[in-house]
Design an enzyme around this catalytic site. Sequence first.
Site, PDB file in Angstrom:
ATOM      1  N   ASP A   8       0.855  -1.193   0.000  1.00  0.00           N
ATOM      2  CA  ASP A   8       0.000   0.000   0.000  1.00  0.00           C
ATOM      3  C   ASP A   8       0.889   1.240   0.000  1.00  0.00           C
ATOM      4  O   ASP A   8       1.540   1.521   1.002  1.00  0.00           O
ATOM      5  CB  ASP A   8      -0.892   0.028   1.247  1.00  0.00           C
ATOM      6  CG  ASP A   8      -1.976  -1.046   1.194  1.00  0.00           C
ATOM      7  OD1 ASP A   8      -1.789  -2.030   0.450  1.00  0.00           O
ATOM      8  OD2 ASP A   8      -2.996  -0.897   1.893  1.00  0.00           O
TER       9      ASP A   8
ATOM     10  N   LYS B 180      -7.135   3.427  -3.190  1.00  0.00           N
ATOM     11  CA  LYS B 180      -7.592   3.395  -1.811  1.00  0.00           C
ATOM     12  C   LYS B 180      -7.812   4.820  -1.356  1.00  0.00           C
ATOM     13  O   LYS B 180      -7.051   5.716  -1.707  1.00  0.00           O
ATOM     14  CB  LYS B 180      -6.491   2.699  -0.995  1.00  0.00           C
ATOM     15  CG  LYS B 180      -6.774   2.486   0.455  1.00  0.00           C
ATOM     16  CD  LYS B 180      -5.655   1.612   1.056  1.00  0.00           C
ATOM     17  CE  LYS B 180      -5.686   1.688   2.560  1.00  0.00           C
ATOM     18  NZ  LYS B 180      -4.594   0.914   3.173  1.00  0.00           N
TER      19      LYS B 180
ATOM     20  N   LYS C  33     -10.633   0.369  -2.473  1.00  0.00           N
ATOM     21  CA  LYS C  33     -10.561   0.088  -1.044  1.00  0.00           C
ATOM     22  C   LYS C  33     -10.775   1.351  -0.225  1.00  0.00           C
ATOM     23  O   LYS C  33      -9.935   2.234  -0.228  1.00  0.00           O
ATOM     24  CB  LYS C  33      -9.183  -0.517  -0.715  1.00  0.00           C
ATOM     25  CG  LYS C  33      -8.999  -0.809   0.759  1.00  0.00           C
ATOM     26  CD  LYS C  33      -7.669  -1.478   1.032  1.00  0.00           C
ATOM     27  CE  LYS C  33      -7.442  -1.602   2.526  1.00  0.00           C
ATOM     28  NZ  LYS C  33      -6.104  -2.104   2.839  1.00  0.00           N
TER      29      LYS C  33
END
Lengths: 230, 860
Positions: free
Chosen positions: A67, A130, A166
């Site tokens: 991430d 995300k 996400k």
Amino acid sequence: MHDKGITTAAVCVYPARVCDAVRALKAAGCDIPVASVATGFPAAQTHLKTRLEEIRLAVEDGATEIDVVINRTLVLTGQWKALYDEIRQFRKACGEAHLKTILATGELGSLTNVYKASMIAMMAGSDFIKTSTGKETVNATFPVAIVMLRAIRDFFWKTGNKVGFKPAGGIRSAKDSLVWLSLIKEELGDEWMKPELFRIGASTLLADIERQIYHHVTGRYAAYHDLPMS
Amino acid sequence: MLQTTSHAQTYKRSNRVLRRSYALCPVAPPFGLEGAVLPFGPPGSFGQSPAVRGKRSERVMAATRTASRACEIFTTLEYGPAPESHACALAWLDTQDRHLGHYVNGQWLKPEHRSSVPCQDPITGENLASCLQAQSEDVAAAVEAARASLENWSTQPGAIRAQHLTRLAKAIQKHQRLLWTLESLVTGRAVREVRDRDVPLAQQLLQYHAVQAHTQEEALAGWEPMGVIGLILSPTFPFLDMMWRICPALAVGCTVVVLVPPASPTPLLLAQLAGELGPFPGILNVISGPASLGPVLAAQPGVQKVAFCGAIKEGRALRRTLAGWVPELGLALGAESLLLLTEVADVDSAVEGIVDAAWSDRSPGGLRLLIQEAVWDETMRRLQERMGRLRCGHGLDGAVDMGARGAAARDLAQRYVSEAQSQGAQVFQAGSEPSDSPFFLPTLVSDLPPASPCTQAEVPWPLVVASPFRTAKEALAVANGTPRGGSASVWSERLGQALELAYGLQVGTVWINAHGLRDPAVPTGGCKESGSSWHGGQDGLYEYLRPSGTPAWIPCLSKTLNYDAFGLAPPSTLPAGPETGPAPPYGLFVGGRFQAPGARSSRPIRDSQGSLQGYVAEGGAKDIRGAVEAAHQAAPGWMSQSPAARAALLWALAAALQRREPNLVSRLERHGVELKVAKAEVELSVKRLRAWGARVQAQGCALQVAELRGPVLRLREPLGVLAIVCPDEWPLLAFVSLLAPALAHGNTVVLVPSGACPIPALEVCQEMATLLPAGLVNVVTGDRDHLTRCLALHQDIQALWYFGSAQGSQFVEWASAGNLKPVWVNRGCPRAWDQEAEGAGPELERRAARTKALWLPMGD
């Protein structure tokens, strides 16, 4: 429910804990992937060189999902080409690992910026986009999510590639998670409603889901101590 | 790639998803509460026997046992049912033994020997109750109740009325579940819209108007309540439309009789809630019956205004029927809306706007969709994709976008679709429904030839008719090229472009980058054939007010008036001898100069002694036609003038009048006016021009902040070409008093001066010839009845003021049904033009312009 094979999609940790996590999961005999945050999480205020190295080390330690946080300065000053190049380098550093790009939408200033940043992250090869790190003051909000989801749909319509989504931060109740599910269903359709394309970043959600199931089965609301700690 | 995003719509979309999420919930669906407590009657009076009670709980339990589906939902991720229990609605119907009457004077009225119609669930066809149909006697009883309570209600201090309205708002709040389940059950509309929008808005309306009542004595000094108001609702309009109208009427002190269509229990429930509050039972009376009772309601003594919402055709018929019957008729017609999508729009948000406008059970009508060609394909793709996700279903299911509206609405839509197809249109529906299904799917019609009948016709619910445009100018031409003028939205991320389009649209409401927003403080209404009545805001209050001291209404209906013959041809006039004294200016003042009349004949004007004063031109139909054309040509130029320029011109005219004073005084004197009075008349005329010039500057745009982030502008726009038939009395003053506000508000004018003494007006025309742009003011002399006929029947005149005989007034009202132009008539009653209130009061200001509400949401 035990035979349904329900697990979390991944376990997400800081880079320094990747080794531990991989070891622990192996010991437990499960094959849940380990994800690592990287690139100076959560502020991304370190040198590009450091950030790239961080990714490489995490991958070496066994993280299969990374991430990364984008450099907000590049968005706020409109350096879209530079942003694209940075994420390209992250992509290369990830190698085989999945790349999830955190846009930190709470700090991008406008929905138009969110859309542009989403597009660039996808063009540069992200597997997921995300909403936030969970550390900003404003995290996953619905208006921002709609913009990102529409960017995902536009990208899919233009290229045929499905990119995952996400949301993260502030999603604490089963009810919240249902709203997110509906949002995906409404904007992107059923194809996106699977762990490969939709995840919820939430460290406190599980307990509430368990309580709701408890209530559904027994008709009574459980105290937190009725359920195992999570 | 550089897509932009409008904040307001994105936010709304997320709210909608939030509500729907319940349907995805396999675990704990939010079911309705069983055993809701009813507001009425003693506690033991509902749920008559344990057996009935048991049965009802069983039904709800059956709905909650969806457990078997829970696992399935986990795997398929399909929406499950999210039913809202309608037990409390049924229990309320049970309190009436499933037999609804009328609610009059705080009591249920169930007369015997009346026919009744069934009230059915439009989706299952299940009989819910039977509803009595009113007859004339019932209407009379309701009006009598309203009349009896008028004196008490209208003389209460505003603060007391405010308290009463607040209590009603509270009553609605306490019983909102009953209200929304009942409304959704009987109308078939999606409960989401009723619960989350209609019911809260009903409360806000009451609260807003309570505040207006509280401040009425100061804020609306000089105005008094009209009296008993008759409100006629047609079946397509939900109970909220009743609230929009009864709230201002009650707030200012009127009492109301509502005629609702057969089988509409919600207005009855509201009346019951209001009636049981206590001290003022007769202020709101609801009777249900066929629309044919409308004229009966209007004809009841004491009814001072009839407000009607319904179809354009019905409104037009009502206008003709009621000519001369009621002092005021307010029409709110049609339900079509327009959406204008430019190439710089956020298309996804605009698609949500289209859903709001046509497929969300929010709007009662269909949508005309204009799409700029550059984004046509993209919009169609996104729209069709979105249509695939819309869900039709039982209105009481929380995850349904669209319910059903009954067979009539479905047939209307089906007929339009078949006709459109036969005229070459493409029709898109996502999915298909069996022909006997109660639902009509969201439908997109495109490729209609521009000149086909369907393009001209009103688009019914739930249809969207899309057509392309290339430039903003073309968009305006297409958008305004319809007789209707309700509401529209403009979608563009460029503010300058959006504003230009918004100002150019001839409609009552424009939303920028949003659609269908409503707020009690914002006036909503229309223009052209959509009717010119308003609800909400200040404009809504004035609908039920009249200037204090207006003489009581005496019915002046002339049953013998032959509309076909009234003023058909001017009587022929013969030479009456030579003129004495200075000859008046001769000719019709059209297009900035004096012209010979088309008929090439003249009429003699005599002074008070009967001796010939001079000849004026005899105008006719062709002269009116020419004058209207000249006025239309001058309109764009005059409209775009700044207020300062308009004021300057009015002041210049005032100065010219002052210079001409001796001349005008002597003209008036020859007509038999005393020297002193004549001087005063000229002086007052000069004053009027100056005063209206000054008020032009003060008009401005009121800025209001409504529910959304961002302002709403209340614009006052010119009506267009305004025709004025001046009274015989006060030949100069009345002429100036009517002309000045019309010009000040940006209208161009066709004017018929005093019939007895047109010469002072013609003298003023000599000044106007040099001062004003050509065509701005056109003065046509001649036979008043004949000219009135020509003006009233003209379809391209936007408003008509008539000051003349009672018969003429009746004719004007009848003839105005053609293009439904707003008319202002005096029914033969003289007006005190020299008094400030009647000669220059705020009433003129209100009538000389029309309102447009322009919504400007903020956010990036």
